[in-house]
Design a protein around this motif. Sequence first.
Motif, PDB file in Angstrom:
ATOM      1  N   ASP A   1      14.731  15.501  29.849  1.00 37.55           N
ATOM      2  CA  ASP A   1      14.605  14.186  29.211  1.00 37.55           C
ATOM      3  C   ASP A   1      15.802  13.869  28.330  1.00 37.55           C
ATOM      4  O   ASP A   1      16.068  12.695  28.040  1.00 37.55           O
ATOM      5  CB  ASP A   1      13.333  14.130  28.359  1.00 37.55           C
TER       6      ASP A   1
ATOM      7  N   GLU B   1       9.219  12.852  34.780  1.00 34.29           N
ATOM      8  CA  GLU B   1      10.085  11.689  34.991  1.00 34.29           C
ATOM      9  C   GLU B   1      11.534  12.107  35.237  1.00 34.29           C
ATOM     10  O   GLU B   1      12.290  11.413  35.901  1.00 34.29           O
ATOM     11  CB  GLU B   1       9.999  10.767  33.777  1.00 34.29           C
ATOM     12  N   ARG B   2      11.898  13.260  34.685  1.00 34.68           N
ATOM     13  CA  ARG B   2      13.234  13.832  34.879  1.00 34.68           C
ATOM     14  C   ARG B   2      13.071  15.333  35.103  1.00 34.68           C
ATOM     15  O   ARG B   2      12.177  15.956  34.541  1.00 34.68           O
ATOM     16  CB  ARG B   2      14.135  13.573  33.664  1.00 34.68           C
TER      17      ARG B   2
ATOM     18  N   ASP C   1      17.118  11.906  37.393  1.00 34.86           N
ATOM     19  CA  ASP C   1      16.246  10.906  36.774  1.00 34.86           C
ATOM     20  C   ASP C   1      15.454  10.217  37.881  1.00 34.86           C
ATOM     21  O   ASP C   1      16.026   9.537  38.738  1.00 34.86           O
ATOM     22  CB  ASP C   1      17.082   9.880  36.005  1.00 34.86           C
TER      23      ASP C   1
ATOM     24  N   SER D   1      13.569   7.676  37.864  1.00 33.05           N
ATOM     25  CA  SER D   1      13.594   6.212  37.869  1.00 33.05           C
ATOM     26  C   SER D   1      14.824   5.646  38.566  1.00 33.05           C
ATOM     27  O   SER D   1      14.874   4.453  38.871  1.00 33.05           O
ATOM     28  CB  SER D   1      13.519   5.682  36.436  1.00 33.05           C
ATOM     29  N   ASP D   2      15.823   6.506  38.839  1.00 35.89           N
ATOM     30  CA  ASP D   2      17.013   6.035  39.550  1.00 35.89           C
ATOM     31  C   ASP D   2      16.710   5.748  41.022  1.00 35.89           C
ATOM     32  O   ASP D   2      17.422   4.971  41.653  1.00 35.89           O
ATOM     33  CB  ASP D   2      18.137   7.078  39.472  1.00 35.89           C
TER      34      ASP D   2
ATOM     35  N   ARG E   1      22.004  13.892  30.412  1.00 33.55           N
ATOM     36  CA  ARG E   1      22.541  12.803  31.213  1.00 33.55           C
ATOM     37  C   ARG E   1      22.399  13.120  32.701  1.00 33.55           C
ATOM     38  O   ARG E   1      22.620  14.245  33.138  1.00 33.55           O
ATOM     39  CB  ARG E   1      24.013  12.586  30.866  1.00 33.55           C
ATOM     40  N   THR E   2      22.010  12.134  33.478  1.00 35.51           N
ATOM     41  CA  THR E   2      21.858  12.303  34.924  1.00 35.51           C
ATOM     42  C   THR E   2      23.145  12.826  35.533  1.00 35.51           C
ATOM     43  O   THR E   2      24.238  12.327  35.250  1.00 35.51           O
ATOM     44  CB  THR E   2      21.482  10.967  35.579  1.00 35.51           C
TER      45      THR E   2
ATOM     46  N   TRP F   1      11.939  10.267  43.589  1.00 36.31           N
ATOM     47  CA  TRP F   1      10.974  10.629  42.550  1.00 36.31           C
ATOM     48  C   TRP F   1       9.609  10.944  43.173  1.00 36.31           C
ATOM     49  O   TRP F   1       9.010  11.981  42.900  1.00 36.31           O
ATOM     50  CB  TRP F   1      10.871   9.469  41.571  1.00 36.31           C
TER      51      TRP F   1
END
Length: 377
Positions: A77, A35-36, A49, A51-52, A80-81, A57
Motif C-alpha cells: 500500500d 488492493e495492492r 496496483d 486499480s491500474d 510506488r507501482t 486485479w
Amino acid sequence: MHWEPRAAALAAEVAHPGSDWWLPVASTPRHQFVERWFTAGPDGWTAVDGSDHDETWAAAAYSDTTLVTQIGPVHADHTRTGLTVTGHPTSSSTHPSLVVTMLRHGRLTPGVRLLDLATGSGYSAALACHRLGDQLVTTLDVDPYLTLAAGDRLHRAGLHPQVVRADATTAALPGEFDRIVSMVSVPRVPAQWLTALAPGGRLVTTIAGTGLIVTADKNRDGSASGRVEWDRAAFMKARSSTDYPPALDDLFITASREHGDVAVSPLPVLDVMQAWEVWSMLTLTAPGIEHRTGTADDGSRMTWMLHPDGSWARARTEKGERTATVHQGGPRRLYDLLECVRWRWIEHGELPVYGAKVTISPDGETTFTRGGWDITL
C-alpha cells in the motif's frame, strides 16, 4: 468490478456447493482486501496496483493463490507501482483454499467464539464473520498497519469483528475463546493460547519450519490433546517486530568458500523444503536451519544448510550423477542430521510426523508421538 461470479467460481474451486464454506467464500469480495500486492522477480519484489487494471486485479484476487502484501516493513500500500523492493515476505493474503482448510479444522459451529490469529489482509476474518457473525470473531495481528488497514477493509465490506493489535507470542490474549485458529506458525504452542482457550475449546496452528497442521482440544486439567493432521500447510513464522531477523548471509559466504569436512553421500542433493515430510522431521529434530538451493553453471544441483549456531553444510550433485559431495563445518554436522532423516524415510517408506499424536502441557510444552517415535518441543 463485477466480482460476484468470480467469487462464486473461487468458492467452487476451494469448497463445494452445500459446504459450510462455499457461501462465505462466494460472499467475500477478496479484491477489496488485496488492493495492492508484490510479485517476485529476479531482482526482488515489484509492487502491483490492482486499480491500474481491473482484469489483472480480478484474476489475481479470485485465483487460489497467495498474494504477498508486505516485504520486510514495507507494505505494498505504501510502495510506488513498479518499484522493486528486496527482503523477505512478512505478510500476505494466503491461498483461499488453505485459509478454508485451517478454518475447517477449527470446526466453527454456530455460537463459538473465534480468535483469528494473524489478521493479515483481513480475508480470513471476513470468511469467519460470514460463518459465525461479527460479534463472535476477534482477529489479532502484531503489525499496527495491518490491523488498521484490515479493520478499514472489513468495515467497508460491512463486517465488524473486534480487531486487536498485540503480540500473540508474548502477551495475554484478549479474552476467552472456544476456537483459536492461527494463520502464522509458531515454534511451539505459547502457554497463553491454552490459557485463553475455553474448556473443551479447539486450537489449530502450524509449527514453524514445518508443513505440519496441529489440532488439539483443551482438557479439564488445562492441557490439550490432538494430532498432526494429514493435510499439509506452511505459514510465515510469527514475528514480534516489523521484520524477521536478518538471513545468515555471512555464514552463507563461509559455507560457499570453506572446505570443512568433506564426504561423499550415496544420495543426491535434495530440495529439502519441497520434501515436506523430510523438512518437517528435520526441523523438529534440529530447529532453525536455513535452507538454500541453486544450480551451478554446469547444471549441477547445489544445496546449503545454515544454522545460527555457526553450523553449515554444502552439497553438490554433478549433472548426470546420483551421489553428492558434501562439505560441513561448525559445531554440528547438519548434513548428517539430514541423512539420518532421509535414510529413515527410505527404509520405512514414510516418516512419523504426519498423523502423530500431539499433547500440549499447560505451559505449552508440545510432544509428538507415533509408532515408538517421540519428540518434545
